[in-house]
Design an enzyme around this catalytic site. Sequence first.
Site, PDB file in Angstrom:
ATOM      1  N   LYS A 255      11.092  33.444  31.423  1.00 51.68           N
ATOM      2  CA  LYS A 255       9.621  33.463  31.289  1.00 51.68           C
ATOM      3  C   LYS A 255       8.945  32.724  32.438  1.00 51.68           C
ATOM      4  CE  LYS A 255       7.394  30.349  28.680  1.00 51.68           C
ATOM      5  NZ  LYS A 255       6.194  29.657  29.140  1.00 51.68           N
TER       6      LYS A 255
ATOM      7  N   ARG B 191      -0.212  28.374  30.512  1.00 55.68           N
ATOM      8  CA  ARG B 191      -0.131  27.358  31.544  1.00 55.68           C
ATOM      9  C   ARG B 191      -0.160  27.974  32.943  1.00 55.68           C
ATOM     10  NH1 ARG B 191      -1.705  22.727  31.906  1.00 55.68           N
ATOM     11  NH2 ARG B 191      -0.831  21.627  33.650  1.00 55.68           N
TER      12      ARG B 191
ATOM     13  N   ARG C  16      -0.975  16.916  31.015  1.00 57.53           N
ATOM     14  CA  ARG C  16      -0.760  18.008  31.961  1.00 57.53           C
ATOM     15  C   ARG C  16      -1.849  18.095  33.053  1.00 57.53           C
ATOM     16  NH1 ARG C  16       2.296  22.834  28.800  1.00 57.53           N
ATOM     17  NH2 ARG C  16       3.499  22.772  30.699  1.00 57.53           N
ATOM     18  N   PRO C  17      -2.001  17.047  33.852  1.00 58.55           N
ATOM     19  CA  PRO C  17      -2.995  17.080  34.939  1.00 58.55           C
ATOM     20  C   PRO C  17      -2.582  18.048  36.045  1.00 58.55           C
ATOM     21  CG  PRO C  17      -1.652  15.093  35.092  1.00 58.55           C
ATOM     22  CD  PRO C  17      -1.227  15.798  33.840  1.00 58.55           C
ATOM     23  N   ILE C  18      -3.518  18.383  36.933  1.00 64.47           N
ATOM     24  CA  ILE C  18      -3.191  19.279  38.052  1.00 64.47           C
ATOM     25  C   ILE C  18      -3.529  18.634  39.403  1.00 64.47           C
ATOM     26  CG2 ILE C  18      -3.311  21.448  36.738  1.00 64.47           C
ATOM     27  CD1 ILE C  18      -6.108  21.853  38.050  1.00 64.47           C
ATOM     28  N   ASP C  19      -3.575  17.290  39.393  1.00 64.93           N
ATOM     29  CA  ASP C  19      -3.948  16.589  40.627  1.00 64.93           C
ATOM     30  C   ASP C  19      -3.001  16.898  41.799  1.00 64.93           C
ATOM     31  OD1 ASP C  19      -2.250  15.033  38.763  1.00 64.93           O
ATOM     32  OD2 ASP C  19      -2.084  13.669  40.461  1.00 64.93           O
ATOM     33  N   GLN C  20      -1.727  17.084  41.526  1.00 67.23           N
ATOM     34  CA  GLN C  20      -0.780  17.333  42.625  1.00 67.23           C
ATOM     35  C   GLN C  20      -0.971  18.727  43.229  1.00 67.23           C
ATOM     36  OE1 GLN C  20       1.225  14.773  43.832  1.00 67.23           O
ATOM     37  NE2 GLN C  20      -0.098  13.723  42.370  1.00 67.23           N
TER      38      GLN C  20
ATOM     39  N   ASP D 246      12.213  21.162  28.034  1.00 68.25           N
ATOM     40  CA  ASP D 246      12.017  22.334  27.174  1.00 68.25           C
ATOM     41  C   ASP D 246      13.166  22.539  26.181  1.00 68.25           C
ATOM     42  OD1 ASP D 246       9.625  22.757  28.414  1.00 68.25           O
ATOM     43  OD2 ASP D 246      10.177  24.625  29.407  1.00 68.25           O
TER      44      ASP D 246
ATOM     45  N   ILE E 127       9.280  13.380  30.523  1.00 65.14           N
ATOM     46  CA  ILE E 127       8.403  14.271  31.302  1.00 65.14           C
ATOM     47  C   ILE E 127       7.003  14.361  30.671  1.00 65.14           C
ATOM     48  CG2 ILE E 127       8.149  16.573  32.336  1.00 65.14           C
ATOM     49  CD1 ILE E 127      10.705  15.277  33.307  1.00 65.14           C
TER      50      ILE E 127
ATOM     51  N   ARG F  85       5.251  33.533  22.245  1.00 67.13           N
ATOM     52  CA  ARG F  85       4.759  33.427  23.625  1.00 67.13           C
ATOM     53  C   ARG F  85       5.922  33.478  24.611  1.00 67.13           C
ATOM     54  NH1 ARG F  85       1.861  28.126  24.799  1.00 67.13           N
ATOM     55  NH2 ARG F  85       2.715  28.839  26.749  1.00 67.13           N
TER      56      ARG F  85
HETATM   57  C1  UD1 Z   1       6.652  23.637  33.811  1.00 71.39           C
HETATM   58  C2  UD1 Z   1       7.097  24.637  32.769  1.00 71.39           C
HETATM   59  C3  UD1 Z   1       7.306  23.942  31.437  1.00 71.39           C
HETATM   60  C4  UD1 Z   1       8.245  22.761  31.597  1.00 71.39           C
HETATM   61  C5  UD1 Z   1       7.804  21.855  32.728  1.00 71.39           C
HETATM   62  C6  UD1 Z   1       8.813  20.762  33.048  1.00 71.39           C
HETATM   63  C7  UD1 Z   1       6.051  26.700  33.488  1.00 71.39           C
HETATM   64  C8  UD1 Z   1       4.978  27.706  33.259  1.00 71.39           C
HETATM   65  N1  UD1 Z   1       6.073  25.655  32.639  1.00 71.39           N
HETATM   66  O1  UD1 Z   1       5.405  23.113  33.384  1.00 71.39           O
HETATM   67  O2  UD1 Z   1       7.857  24.885  30.524  1.00 71.39           O
HETATM   68  O3  UD1 Z   1       8.234  22.009  30.393  1.00 71.39           O
HETATM   69  O4  UD1 Z   1       7.629  22.624  33.934  1.00 71.39           O
HETATM   70  O5  UD1 Z   1      10.057  21.321  33.340  1.00 71.39           O
HETATM   71  O6  UD1 Z   1       6.902  26.845  34.342  1.00 71.39           O
HETATM   72  N2  UD1 Z   1       2.072  16.255  36.629  1.00 71.39           N
HETATM   73  C9  UD1 Z   1       1.096  15.468  37.209  1.00 71.39           C
HETATM   74  N3  UD1 Z   1       0.216  16.058  38.084  1.00 71.39           N
HETATM   75  C10 UD1 Z   1       0.284  17.375  38.420  1.00 71.39           C
HETATM   76  C11 UD1 Z   1       1.295  18.182  37.823  1.00 71.39           C
HETATM   77  C12 UD1 Z   1       2.171  17.586  36.925  1.00 71.39           C
HETATM   78  O7  UD1 Z   1       1.011  14.274  36.948  1.00 71.39           O
HETATM   79  O8  UD1 Z   1      -0.527  17.836  39.220  1.00 71.39           O
HETATM   80  C13 UD1 Z   1       3.047  15.649  35.680  1.00 71.39           C
HETATM   81  C14 UD1 Z   1       2.960  16.248  34.273  1.00 71.39           C
HETATM   82  O9  UD1 Z   1       1.971  15.601  33.494  1.00 71.39           O
HETATM   83  C15 UD1 Z   1       4.350  16.001  33.761  1.00 71.39           C
HETATM   84  C16 UD1 Z   1       5.226  16.141  35.013  1.00 71.39           C
HETATM   85  O10 UD1 Z   1       4.345  15.983  36.116  1.00 71.39           O
HETATM   86  O11 UD1 Z   1       4.470  14.683  33.291  1.00 71.39           O
HETATM   87  C17 UD1 Z   1       5.950  17.451  35.139  1.00 71.39           C
HETATM   88  O12 UD1 Z   1       5.034  18.521  34.983  1.00 71.39           O
HETATM   89  P1  UD1 Z   1       5.264  19.938  35.683  1.00 71.39           P
HETATM   90  O13 UD1 Z   1       6.648  20.000  36.230  1.00 71.39           O
HETATM   91  O14 UD1 Z   1       4.132  20.202  36.596  1.00 71.39           O
HETATM   92  O15 UD1 Z   1       5.167  20.928  34.450  1.00 71.39           O
HETATM   93  P2  UD1 Z   1       4.476  22.336  34.413  1.00 71.39           P
HETATM   94  O16 UD1 Z   1       4.598  23.006  35.738  1.00 71.39           O
HETATM   95  O17 UD1 Z   1       3.152  22.217  33.775  1.00 71.39           O
END
Ligand code: UD1
Length: 430
Positions: free
Chosen positions: A22, A93, A122-126, A305, A327, A397
Amino acid sequence: MEKYIIKGGQPLKGEVEITGAKNAALAILAASVMTSETVTIENLPDEADTNVLLGTINEIGVFTHRTDRHTVRVNAAKARNFPIDNEGIKKIRASYYLVGALLGRFKRAKVVLPGGCAIGLRPIDQHMKGFAALGASCRIEGGSVIAEAKELHGAHIYLDVVSVGATINIMMAATMAQGQTIIENAAKEPHVVDLANFLNSMGARIKGAGTDVIRIRGVERLHGTEYAIIPDQIEAGTFMMAAAVTRGDILIKGVIPKHLESISAKLKEMGCTLTEHDDAVRVVCNDRVHSTHVKTLPYPGFPTDMQPQITVALGLSAGVSIVTESIFENRFKYIDALTSMGANIKVEGSSAIISGVEKYTGAHISAPDLRAGAALVLAGLVAEGFTVIDNIHFIERGYEDFYMKLRDLGATIERVEDDGSEQKFRLQYA
Ligand code: UD1
């Protein structure tokens, strides 16, 4: 409302075929809008999330045609960078992958903020930091992410946290930037590698995916391709854990055993017997599993997961286990439901302290999110009596034909839509 009803007690035995991943499919579908030539994607899972993304790319003018259940042809020649916002896409997501893909191709994207499982902040700052480093101005406005640039240029980006989503999103935009991009502290998950392979098959120049440094030389255009998505690591892991929970014997087919190593290692510690073949893994568990400790980590560590599924298995172990979630901060919401089935688990901070019990008992519970929902189904499969699980749309899903695959392995499970069908099932299996 649709729900699963399960009569527990059958050890699962037999063979199960794993579908395409997925999380790889979502990234690859988004990336397929980056070329005006035709892309054929094979091994696409037929699940709600991928279907929502297919519907959404249709809305921006992308032609999609399923030639069979698992193959789709995509042509984005007429795609436009219209704002992306619909009820379905808000719930998944991976909607944000369209930011990287559209920014790469059109140098502008506006996409409604991502949803997905409520397992933490689940922030997107990065992601935003990466786009900004590539020269885009990036902001959140009216519930959408807006990224735009005159030109994208390569950059040296160091991720503060290992993020799958940010790695994938930056990789897509950087593929069509001028010059070289280096992503340091990149995620190494199998689907990051799968996306890099897909983009490279379209003419991208990406090296190092699968290590923590990814180097990307930008190209001006991408061309069409035919590509088959890797098998789903988490679906495979869920069936491996189903063998442990139900003391079964399952041959899990169509997998890449290397992707399953952290899960296999834990199952061996728990006393299960594993046999690896080229593209299959057999898991046999005859006795009560041993207790062990688990900490979720980025790949190649134990996947977050799979955390709920292994917790369900360890809840029946002889001894005390500690499962630490490193995580996501809010991923133990299913423990209340499991406790109502007889589990003895205490959550302290980011750890679940599990004192194994001899059995679970059936209850009426609700799936709080995708993976926890699947884990609660596993608990129902071994529980004494009947278990009813609501909110199964979460499970559907991300698992194709989940209850049917379980049924083929001997589970007594039905998907029902009304109380009458539930009563009928109860009478039939009383
Ligand atoms: C993806 C997977 C999800 C899996 C996760 C971790 C998809 C669609 N989803 O989610 O199934 O559980 O990887 O393997 O592929 N973080 C920040 N800032 C950011 C981005 C992330 O602080 O900009 C933090 C998150 O809060 C979390 C960690 O980084 O604590 C890992 O998140 P991330 O690997 O980005 O997960 P997703 O891509 O959302």
